[in-house]
Motif scaffolding. Sequence first.
Motif, PDB file in Angstrom:
ATOM      1  N   ASN A 220      76.667  29.220  65.396  1.00 59.42           N
ATOM      2  CA  ASN A 220      75.609  30.249  66.058  1.00 59.42           C
ATOM      3  C   ASN A 220      75.067  29.921  67.283  1.00 59.42           C
ATOM      4  OD1 ASN A 220      74.486  29.157  63.543  1.00 59.42           O
ATOM      5  ND2 ASN A 220      72.629  29.964  64.595  1.00 59.42           N
ATOM      6  N   HIS A 221      74.717  28.787  67.429  1.00 60.89           N
ATOM      7  CA  HIS A 221      73.923  28.262  68.505  1.00 60.89           C
ATOM      8  C   HIS A 221      74.787  28.085  69.748  1.00 60.89           C
ATOM      9  CE1 HIS A 221      69.952  27.855  67.344  1.00 60.89           C
ATOM     10  NE2 HIS A 221      70.323  27.386  66.031  1.00 60.89           N
ATOM     11  N   GLU A 222      76.243  28.113  69.575  1.00 61.28           N
ATOM     12  CA  GLU A 222      77.175  28.070  70.727  1.00 61.28           C
ATOM     13  C   GLU A 222      77.045  29.284  71.344  1.00 61.28           C
ATOM     14  OE1 GLU A 222      78.411  24.154  69.228  1.00 61.28           O
ATOM     15  OE2 GLU A 222      77.969  25.890  68.292  1.00 61.28           O
ATOM     16  N   PHE A 223      76.418  30.369  70.818  1.00 61.58           N
ATOM     17  CA  PHE A 223      76.525  31.704  71.147  1.00 61.58           C
ATOM     18  C   PHE A 223      74.970  31.946  71.744  1.00 61.58           C
ATOM     19  CE2 PHE A 223      80.015  32.218  68.517  1.00 61.58           C
ATOM     20  CZ  PHE A 223      80.815  32.613  69.216  1.00 61.58           C
ATOM     21  N   ASP A 224      74.175  30.911  71.612  1.00 63.22           N
ATOM     22  CA  ASP A 224      72.668  31.284  72.290  1.00 63.22           C
ATOM     23  C   ASP A 224      72.580  31.877  73.550  1.00 63.22           C
ATOM     24  OD1 ASP A 224      71.480  30.153  69.920  1.00 63.22           O
ATOM     25  OD2 ASP A 224      70.774  28.222  70.897  1.00 63.22           O
ATOM     26  N   HIS A 225      73.425  31.666  74.640  1.00 64.00           N
ATOM     27  CA  HIS A 225      73.514  32.081  75.969  1.00 64.00           C
ATOM     28  C   HIS A 225      74.721  33.057  76.119  1.00 64.00           C
ATOM     29  CE1 HIS A 225      69.999  29.934  76.686  1.00 64.00           C
ATOM     30  NE2 HIS A 225      70.469  28.545  76.293  1.00 64.00           N
ATOM     31  N   GLY A 226      75.240  33.428  74.961  1.00 65.95           N
ATOM     32  CA  GLY A 226      76.198  34.469  75.130  1.00 65.95           C
ATOM     33  C   GLY A 226      77.706  33.739  75.347  1.00 65.95           C
ATOM     34  N   VAL A 227      78.759  34.742  75.208  1.00 64.94           N
ATOM     35  CA  VAL A 227      80.140  34.176  75.179  1.00 64.94           C
ATOM     36  C   VAL A 227      80.571  33.693  76.685  1.00 64.94           C
ATOM     37  CG1 VAL A 227      80.975  35.916  73.358  1.00 64.94           C
ATOM     38  CG2 VAL A 227      80.791  36.704  75.831  1.00 64.94           C
ATOM     39  N   ALA A 228      79.897  34.157  77.680  1.00 59.26           N
ATOM     40  CA  ALA A 228      80.325  33.498  79.043  1.00 59.26           C
ATOM     41  C   ALA A 228      79.783  32.322  79.231  1.00 59.26           C
ATOM     42  CB  ALA A 228      79.470  34.372  80.238  1.00 59.26           C
ATOM     43  N   GLU A 229      78.687  31.808  78.593  1.00 59.30           N
ATOM     44  CA  GLU A 229      78.323  30.555  78.721  1.00 59.30           C
ATOM     45  C   GLU A 229      78.969  29.554  78.004  1.00 59.30           C
ATOM     46  OE1 GLU A 229      75.914  26.865  79.367  1.00 59.30           O
ATOM     47  OE2 GLU A 229      76.659  28.791  80.624  1.00 59.30           O
ATOM     48  N   LEU A 230      79.822  30.088  76.790  1.00 58.09           N
ATOM     49  CA  LEU A 230      80.376  29.413  75.716  1.00 58.09           C
ATOM     50  C   LEU A 230      81.792  29.116  76.778  1.00 58.09           C
ATOM     51  CD1 LEU A 230      81.255  28.434  72.806  1.00 58.09           C
ATOM     52  CD2 LEU A 230      82.158  30.359  72.279  1.00 58.09           C
ATOM     53  N   ARG A 231      82.377  30.063  77.296  1.00 62.10           N
ATOM     54  CA  ARG A 231      83.361  29.710  78.392  1.00 62.10           C
ATOM     55  C   ARG A 231      83.171  28.625  79.052  1.00 62.10           C
ATOM     56  NH1 ARG A 231      86.692  34.368  81.723  1.00 62.10           N
ATOM     57  NH2 ARG A 231      84.877  34.308  82.647  1.00 62.10           N
ATOM     58  N   ARG A 232      81.852  28.486  79.765  1.00 58.30           N
ATOM     59  CA  ARG A 232      81.713  27.471  80.700  1.00 58.30           C
ATOM     60  C   ARG A 232      81.728  26.337  79.990  1.00 58.30           C
ATOM     61  NH1 ARG A 232      78.033  24.251  83.123  1.00 58.30           N
ATOM     62  NH2 ARG A 232      76.610  24.818  81.364  1.00 58.30           N
ATOM     63  N   ILE A 233      80.948  26.285  78.852  1.00 60.66           N
ATOM     64  CA  ILE A 233      80.985  25.096  77.895  1.00 60.66           C
ATOM     65  C   ILE A 233      82.382  24.588  77.608  1.00 60.66           C
ATOM     66  CG2 ILE A 233      80.441  24.090  75.705  1.00 60.66           C
ATOM     67  CD1 ILE A 233      78.072  24.234  77.659  1.00 60.66           C
ATOM     68  N   GLN A 234      83.403  25.449  77.473  1.00 65.37           N
ATOM     69  CA  GLN A 234      84.686  24.912  77.123  1.00 65.37           C
ATOM     70  C   GLN A 234      85.442  24.622  78.303  1.00 65.37           C
ATOM     71  OE1 GLN A 234      86.728  25.391  73.745  1.00 65.37           O
ATOM     72  NE2 GLN A 234      87.257  23.702  75.129  1.00 65.37           N
ATOM     73  N   GLN A 235      85.284  25.253  79.537  1.00 65.59           N
ATOM     74  CA  GLN A 235      86.034  25.058  80.488  1.00 65.59           C
ATOM     75  C   GLN A 235      85.475  24.288  81.860  1.00 65.59           C
ATOM     76  OE1 GLN A 235      87.391  29.153  81.485  1.00 65.59           O
ATOM     77  NE2 GLN A 235      88.574  29.188  79.767  1.00 65.59           N
ATOM     78  N   GLY A 236      84.165  24.193  81.771  1.00 61.28           N
ATOM     79  CA  GLY A 236      83.521  23.588  82.687  1.00 61.28           C
ATOM     80  C   GLY A 236      82.866  24.425  84.002  1.00 61.28           C
ATOM     81  N   GLY A 237      82.392  23.443  84.928  1.00 63.43           N
ATOM     82  CA  GLY A 237      81.715  24.306  85.914  1.00 63.43           C
ATOM     83  C   GLY A 237      80.128  24.262  85.888  1.00 63.43           C
ATOM     84  N   CYS A 238      79.511  24.495  86.962  1.00 62.52           N
ATOM     85  CA  CYS A 238      78.060  24.493  86.862  1.00 62.52           C
ATOM     86  C   CYS A 238      77.462  25.591  86.530  1.00 62.52           C
ATOM     87  CB  CYS A 238      77.705  24.504  88.563  1.00 62.52           C
ATOM     88  SG  CYS A 238      78.319  22.983  89.349  1.00 62.52           S
ATOM     89  N   GLY A 239      76.142  25.595  85.661  1.00 63.52           N
ATOM     90  CA  GLY A 239      75.410  26.722  85.443  1.00 63.52           C
ATOM     91  C   GLY A 239      74.978  27.429  86.567  1.00 63.52           C
ATOM     92  N   LEU A 240      74.273  28.575  85.973  1.00 59.18           N
ATOM     93  CA  LEU A 240      73.780  29.628  87.081  1.00 59.18           C
ATOM     94  C   LEU A 240      72.794  29.020  87.815  1.00 59.18           C
ATOM     95  CD1 LEU A 240      73.754  32.899  84.796  1.00 59.18           C
ATOM     96  CD2 LEU A 240      75.503  32.124  86.547  1.00 59.18           C
ATOM     97  N   ASP A 241      72.109  28.188  87.325  1.00 57.88           N
ATOM     98  CA  ASP A 241      71.039  27.557  88.273  1.00 57.88           C
ATOM     99  C   ASP A 241      71.427  26.209  89.091  1.00 57.88           C
ATOM    100  OD1 ASP A 241      71.201  26.031  85.925  1.00 57.88           O
ATOM    101  OD2 ASP A 241      68.998  25.964  85.638  1.00 57.88           O
ATOM    102  N   GLY A 242      72.661  26.082  89.068  1.00 57.45           N
ATOM    103  CA  GLY A 242      73.264  24.798  89.845  1.00 57.45           C
ATOM    104  C   GLY A 242      73.912  23.709  88.836  1.00 57.45           C
TER     105      GLY A 242
END
Length: 560
Positions: A140-162
């Motif tokens: 459930n905590h993998e969805f704390d910041h929604g499915v978009a952030e889960l995709r970033r956690i899976q695929q990489g890249g910077c967060g929205l704040d850098g």
Amino acid sequence: MSSRRRALGLCAAALSLGLVAGCGGADQAAPATSTAAQPVSTADLPKAQPGEVHLFGINDLHGNLQPPDGSNGKVGTYTAGGAVYLAAHLARLKAAYPDSAVLASGDNIGASPLISALFHDEPTIDFLNAIGVAASSVGNHEFDHGVAELRRIQQGGCGLDGCSPGEPFTGAKFPYLAANVTDADGQLPAGSKPWTMLELGGHKIGVVGVVTPDTANIVMPEGIRGYRFGDEADAINKNVPAMEAAGAETVVALLHDGGAQQTHGRPADFNGCEDIAPGVKALAHKTDAAVSVMLTAHSHQAYNCTLDGKVVTQAASFGRLVTDVTLRFHDGKVDASAVNRVVTRDITPAPATAKLVDFYAAQAKPRAERVIGTAAAPLPAEPAPAGDSPLGDVIADSMLDAMSSARAVAAFMNPGGVRAGLSGGNITYEQAYTAQPFGNQVVAVSLTGQQILNLLEQQWDNASKPAVLAVAGISYSYSETAPKGHKVIDGSVRMAGEPLNPVAVYRVSTNSFLAAGGDGFTVFTQSSETLVGPIDLDALETYLRARGAVAPPGGRIEKR
């Protein structure tokens, strides 16, 4: 075990899976292989037998890279946990059993200590990559910041704040499995899979992952909008034929859901299964017989069972235990057994992990140690007799203060959003973050007096126990023995010191999780307007800095 009904992740005894009530078949607890005097760890490991494969299960790490403190750092009477020790024990296990893989059952991230959370939990994903996790279910905590952030956690890249410091974040090298999470078209969240296949020792093992359906109620609604969290056993069973068609000789299920032993006051044996929660038995009974192992999670408990011919285990939380599963393949059959091994701290720390942890600890230290306020006395997170907590009331005060320019007259804070109390004296940013780690926005909504009454009655909609909100600017009395829907005593509600007018419209402050209907408080979604304020932790810091030494608030709610 948090994500916004945060206490759920940690209050194991209250958890059940909520599936079919009955369960048949032979249910037998696994033999107790550990005692209070003789824990099982990774010293003197048995020699691997021919045709033997091992799976090492962890769950509910929650970004605990540094050794957890207090009771969170113990299994029974034994000090345990810490990424440097977990990595070292896993290295020892892998050396003894080279035909092996590491599996995780969700909540790897979220509700994490500052060393991970300040950097969007990227340090924890880097650690999991380093120890060779082969697959993980979502939690459930993998969805704390929604499915978009889960995709970033899976695929990489910077967060929205850098970007975070250190090497560029390239995402999880292991797949996140989410077989029971689908949108209206039956599609899983981008980047996730329903199952994966392991090939170990010449054998194929299907691994499927699911998460508690209650996720829909305990994370930010906007982040998962359009997705449903279906029945776990149904999702597992649906995927068994595909895994078998791909050559799987057996199936392992990673379930971010679980229960607890009922030991009736005795210390729980972490390799026992005394009077295990009925929901665990029900799920084992309902799951396809092709599944030989079920690695559970969410309740932060330790147990080791054989239920309906399946090995069913959980390895506590925070990296304090590793479940060592043995699969023996012979004559076209698979025999499964397991033992929960303690991640003791009497082993040489893993150097590479120590380097990673030390780097992020140094990056976090200046912000973590910054003093942001003072408490005249301890502010507990535990509920007072009426159900609200002293710290929860202070947080409500800070939300009311943050929206005073918007003419808010009251505030509401959910109990599960308060994860730890504050000690008396100086309050550091790290302590405040530990208490309130979810980064919700403070908002103001407009509700009628009658809607506020309806909101208060929703506190008793929870099937297991009331979810009493901490409050500011409002007081009332309730009767615990009154019928549902009539708990609040007539005429007792006062707003800003005045009797509540059912037809008047009041602007009240809360967090964005509750405002979106989180924890089942759907009345908030009936608001005629929503005004957005600061992040909740920033509001708390501003409030603490302005107030000097904050004392525990007086009672605002009366239980009659």
